[in-house]
Write a protein that holds these residues in place. Structure first.
Motif, short mmCIF file in Angstrom:
data_model
loop_
_atom_site.label_atom_id
_atom_site.label_comp_id
_atom_site.label_asym_id
_atom_site.label_seq_id
_atom_site.Cartn_x
_atom_site.Cartn_y
_atom_site.Cartn_z
N ASP A 1 10.24 2.88 6.86
CA ASP A 1 9.79 1.54 7.25
C ASP A 1 10.58 1.07 8.47
OD1 ASP A 1 7.89 -0.75 5.81
OD2 ASP A 1 9.34 -1.51 7.29
N ALA A 2 9.84 0.52 9.42
CA ALA A 2 10.48 0.04 10.65
C ALA A 2 11.43 -1.11 10.36
CB ALA A 2 9.40 -0.41 11.64
N SER B 1 -6.20 -1.58 4.35
CA SER B 1 -7.29 -2.47 3.93
C SER B 1 -6.79 -3.90 3.83
CB SER B 1 -7.82 -2.07 2.54
OG SER B 1 -6.88 -2.36 1.53
N VAL C 1 8.92 5.07 12.87
CA VAL C 1 8.45 6.38 13.33
C VAL C 1 7.90 6.18 14.73
CG1 VAL C 1 6.78 8.23 12.94
CG2 VAL C 1 7.98 7.18 10.99
N THR D 1 2.83 -7.76 6.14
CA THR D 1 1.85 -8.71 5.60
C THR D 1 2.06 -8.93 4.10
OG1 THR D 1 0.29 -7.92 7.26
CG2 THR D 1 -0.63 -9.16 5.41
N SER D 2 2.51 -7.91 3.39
CA SER D 2 2.67 -8.04 1.93
C SER D 2 3.61 -9.18 1.55
CB SER D 2 3.20 -6.73 1.33
OG SER D 2 2.33 -5.67 1.65
N TRP E 1 -3.68 -12.90 -4.64
CA TRP E 1 -4.49 -13.42 -5.74
C TRP E 1 -5.33 -12.28 -6.31
CZ3 TRP E 1 -9.59 -16.22 -4.30
CH2 TRP E 1 -10.18 -16.80 -5.42
N VAL F 1 0.84 -1.20 0.00
CA VAL F 1 0.00 0.00 0.00
C VAL F 1 0.88 1.26 0.00
CG1 VAL F 1 -1.72 1.30 1.33
CG2 VAL F 1 -1.98 -1.17 1.04
N GLY G 1 -5.11 -5.57 0.10
CA GLY G 1 -4.27 -4.43 -0.24
C GLY G 1 -3.42 -4.63 -1.48
N GLY H 1 -4.48 -6.20 -4.31
CA GLY H 1 -5.38 -5.87 -5.42
C GLY H 1 -5.81 -4.41 -5.42
N SER I 1 1.49 -13.03 1.78
CA SER I 1 0.13 -12.93 1.26
C SER I 1 -0.02 -13.88 0.08
CB SER I 1 -0.08 -11.49 0.77
OG SER I 1 -1.26 -11.35 0.05
C1 FAD Z 1 -2.85 -15.28 4.17
C2 FAD Z 1 -3.15 -13.99 3.46
C3 FAD Z 1 -3.70 -14.02 2.20
C4 FAD Z 1 -3.99 -12.82 1.54
N1 FAD Z 1 -4.46 -12.87 0.28
C5 FAD Z 1 -4.66 -11.74 -0.41
C6 FAD Z 1 -5.07 -11.77 -1.77
O1 FAD Z 1 -5.27 -12.85 -2.32
N2 FAD Z 1 -5.22 -10.59 -2.45
C7 FAD Z 1 -5.00 -9.38 -1.83
O2 FAD Z 1 -5.13 -8.34 -2.47
N3 FAD Z 1 -4.62 -9.31 -0.53
C8 FAD Z 1 -4.46 -10.45 0.19
N4 FAD Z 1 -4.07 -10.40 1.50
C9 FAD Z 1 -4.02 -9.10 2.17
C10 FAD Z 1 -2.83 -8.26 1.75
O3 FAD Z 1 -1.67 -9.06 1.80
C11 FAD Z 1 -2.72 -7.05 2.68
O4 FAD Z 1 -3.92 -6.29 2.60
C12 FAD Z 1 -1.55 -6.16 2.26
O5 FAD Z 1 -0.35 -6.89 2.15
C13 FAD Z 1 -1.36 -5.05 3.28
O6 FAD Z 1 -0.30 -4.25 2.82
P1 FAD Z 1 0.18 -2.98 3.64
O7 FAD Z 1 1.15 -2.26 2.81
O8 FAD Z 1 -1.03 -2.22 4.12
O9 FAD Z 1 0.82 -3.59 4.97
P2 FAD Z 1 2.27 -4.31 5.20
O10 FAD Z 1 2.71 -5.08 4.03
O11 FAD Z 1 2.16 -5.02 6.50
O12 FAD Z 1 3.23 -3.07 5.33
C14 FAD Z 1 3.20 -2.22 6.46
C15 FAD Z 1 4.62 -1.74 6.73
O13 FAD Z 1 4.56 -0.73 7.76
C16 FAD Z 1 5.77 -0.81 8.47
N5 FAD Z 1 5.59 -0.14 9.77
C17 FAD Z 1 4.78 -0.49 10.79
N6 FAD Z 1 4.88 0.37 11.80
C18 FAD Z 1 5.80 1.30 11.43
C19 FAD Z 1 6.35 2.46 12.06
N7 FAD Z 1 6.00 2.85 13.28
N8 FAD Z 1 7.28 3.18 11.38
C20 FAD Z 1 7.67 2.81 10.13
N9 FAD Z 1 7.17 1.71 9.50
C21 FAD Z 1 6.25 0.99 10.14
C22 FAD Z 1 6.05 -2.30 8.59
O14 FAD Z 1 7.41 -2.54 8.83
C23 FAD Z 1 5.56 -2.83 7.24
O15 FAD Z 1 6.61 -3.02 6.32
C24 FAD Z 1 -3.75 -11.58 2.19
C25 FAD Z 1 -3.17 -11.55 3.45
C26 FAD Z 1 -2.86 -12.76 4.09
C27 FAD Z 1 -2.22 -12.73 5.45
#
Ligand code: FAD
Length: 383
Positions: free
Chosen positions: A33-34, A325, A174, A41-42, A48, A14, A328, A330, A45
Motif C-alpha cells: 500500500d502506498a 468497484s 508500486v 476511499t474505504s 451501508w 477490496v 466495494g 458490500g 465511505s
Molecule cells: C461517500 C461514499 C459513500 C459510499 N458508500 C458506500 C456504501 O454505502 N456501501 C458500499 O459498499 N460502498 C460505498 N462506497 C464505496 C466504497 O467505499 C468503495 O467502493 C471502496 O471503499 C473501494 O475500496 P478499494 O479497496 O477498492 O479502494 P481504497 O479503499 O481506495 O483502497 C485502495 C488502496 O490502494 C492504494 N494504492 C493506490 N495506488 C497504489 C500503488 N501504486 N501502490 C500501492 N498501493 C496503492 C491506496 O493507498 C489505497 O489504500 C462509498 C464511497 C463514498 C466515497
C-alpha cells in the motif's frame, strides 16, 4: 506445485478481502500500500449494507446474489470475530412523489420474501426516539443489513491474513510492473519484488496502477461528502435513509451524514456541497444537531467503472487480475471469493462474465480470421 506468490496492490477493503481469502487458501501473499491500510476511499465511505429498495425490481439471480452477500458477511464475522459489522437494519422513508415508487418497491420486496416491513409513525418514533421523520412520510424498516466499520474490517482481515503468513508493506507504492518469466517484477522505492500473479485492488488509482502493466482500465471518479457529528445523547439504532440524506451511527456514538446531492439523480452539482449546510439539513431529522457544527467532514472518491464492477483477468496482461468497484465494502467478500477461485483454481464462473475486464475490449466487428492469444484474453493456467 508450490503455492503461488500473489502481490496485492492496495490495502483498502477490496485488497484486504482478496488478500485474506488467498492467504486462507494457502497462497503466499504480499500486500503493498502506498499509504496505510484503509487510507483510501474505504476510510471515507458510508459503508451501508442494504437491499431496499435497490433490489426490489432486480432479477431473481440478482436477488439471490445479494442475499448471498449478506450471508457472506455473517460467515466472515464467524471467521474473523465481530466488532466491525453493525446489524442495525435501515429505516427508509419517502414523501411526495417518491412515496408511491417506494411503496411499489416495498410490495415487490414483500413478494420476494425480503425482510422489510412498513412502520406506523408511532412505531417509527418508538424505534428511533431521537429522529424526527416528516409526518406525511411512509416509513419502512429493513431488518437485515446495517453498516460496516470499514477500517475495522480491514484491520481484522489483514490481521488474519498476516497470521496466515501474508506480508503487509505500508508506505510502499508500486511504481512499475514488468513481466518477468511467467510472472511479474514489482518496483517500489524500497526495492524489487517478484510475484506469479499481481492483483490490482487500488480503488480510484486502479487505472494508473494497471497502466503500469500496459493494461487499460476505464474508470469514472465520483466524489462524495460525509459530515460527522460528535456523540449524540440519544444514540441512533439504525441507518437512516431519507430522500436526501443517509445517516448512520459511528463507532463513537455520533452520526455520519452522507449528503446525496452529488448523486446524479438529485441533479445537484458536487460543488453545492457545504458541510455546514449538510449538518443543518441533518438537524431537521436529528433535532439534537440543531445549532451545532460538524465535528469533521471527509470527501471520499468513489471508483465507478462504466457498466459496473471490473473483476477478473485483464486480457492485455497475463497474470494481472483487476478488482475495482463502487460498493466495494458490500461486494468485497465476493471479490475475495472470485479472485481466489480464479487465481488458485483457474475457475471462471460464467456468471462473473459481466464483470470481466475484457468487456471493454470486445470488438463489435466480426471476428478476424487470424487472432492472437493476446486478443483472445489469455487466462493463466491453474497454479
Ligand atoms: C461517500 C461514499 C459513500 C459510499 N458508500 C458506500 C456504501 O454505502 N456501501 C458500499 O459498499 N460502498 C460505498 N462506497 C464505496 C466504497 O467505499 C468503495 O467502493 C471502496 O471503499 C473501494 O475500496 P478499494 O479497496 O477498492 O479502494 P481504497 O479503499 O481506495 O483502497 C485502495 C488502496 O490502494 C492504494 N494504492 C493506490 N495506488 C497504489 C500503488 N501504486 N501502490 C500501492 N498501493 C496503492 C491506496 O493507498 C489505497 O489504500 C462509498 C464511497 C463514498 C466515497
Amino acid at each position: 506445485m508450490n503455492a503461488p506468490h500473489v502481490a496485492v496492490i492496495g490495502a483498502g477493503v477490496v485488497g484486504a478481502n482478496i488478500a485474506h481469502r488467498l492467504a486462507a487458501r494457502g497462497a503466499r501473499v504480499t500486500i503493498f500500500d502506498a499509504g496505510s491500510p484503509g487510507g483510501g476511499t474505504s476510510g471515507s465511505s458510508i459503508s451501508w449494507l442494504s437491499t431496499f429498495p435497490q433490489i426490489a425490481n432486480a432479477t431473481p439471480a440478482m436477488v439471490a446474489y445479494r442475499r448471498r452477500t449478506h450471508e457472506r458477511f455473517r460467515e466472515l464475522e464467524a471467521e474473523l470475530g465481530g466488532g466491525w459489522m453493525h446489524w442495525t437494519g435501515t429505516l427508509t422513508w419517502a414523501n411526495g412523489q417518491t412515496a408511491a415508487r417506494l411503496e411499489r418497491d416495498y410490495l415487490a420486496m414483500h413478494d420476494l420474501g425480503l425482510p422489510v416491513r412498513r412502520l406506523t409513525a408511532d412505531e417509527a418514533a418508538a424505534f428511533e426516539p431521537g429522529v424526527r421523520i416528516p409526518p406525511e412520510s411512509t416509513v419502512y424498516l429493513e431488518d437485515g443489513g446495517g453498516w460496516v466499520d470499514a477500517p475495522a474490517l480491514i484491520t481484522a482481515l489483514l490481521r488474519r491474513a498476516t497470521d496466515g503468513g501474508a506480508r503487509v508493506l505500508t508506505g510502499t507504492p508500486v511504481t512499475s510492473l514488468t513481466q518477468s518469466g511467467r510472472g511479474w517484477r514489482l518496483t517500489t522505492p524500497s526495492g524489487e519484488h517478484e510475484a506469479d500473479v499481481v492483483v490490482t485492488a487500488a480503488g480510484i488509482w486502479s487505472s494508473h496502477v494497471a497502466a503500469l502493466a500496459g493494461a487499460p482500465v476505464p474508470l469514472d471518479l465520483r466524489p462524495g461528502l460525509i459530515v460527522y457529528s460528535s456523540p449524540l445523547a440519544t444514540a441512533l439504532r439504525s441507518v437512516l435513509n431519507g430522500p436526501e440524506l443517509n445517516i448512520r451511527p459511528t463507532a463513537s456514538g455520533g452520526a455520519a451524514i452522507h449528503w446525496r446531492g452529488e448523486d446524479t439523480y438529485t441533479g445537484h452539482g458536487y460543488n453545492a456541497a457545504d458541510p455546514n449546510a449538510v449538518f443543518a439539513a441533518a438537524a431537521e431529522v436529528l433535532p439534537e444537531l440543531a445549532g451545532g457544527a460538524p465535528e469533521r467532514a471527509s470527501v471520499g472518491v468513489r471508483p465507478v467503472p462504466p457498466g459496473g464492477p471490473v473483476v477478473g483477468w485483464h486480457p492485455s496482461a497475463p497474470g494481472l487480475f483487476i478488482a475495482v468497484s463502487h460498493g466495494g465494502v458490500g461486494w468485497g467478500p465476493r471479490w475475495g471469493d472470485i479472485a481466489a477461485a480464479a487465481i488458485l483454481d483457474g475457475e471462471e464462473d460464467p456468471r462473473w462474465g459481466a464483470f470481466a475486464p475484457d468487456r471493454f475490449f470486445r470488438s463489435p466487428l466480426p471476428a478476424p480470421t487470424t487472432t492472437s492469444q493476446h486478443a483472445l484474453g489469455h487466462v493463466p493456467a491453474q497454479m
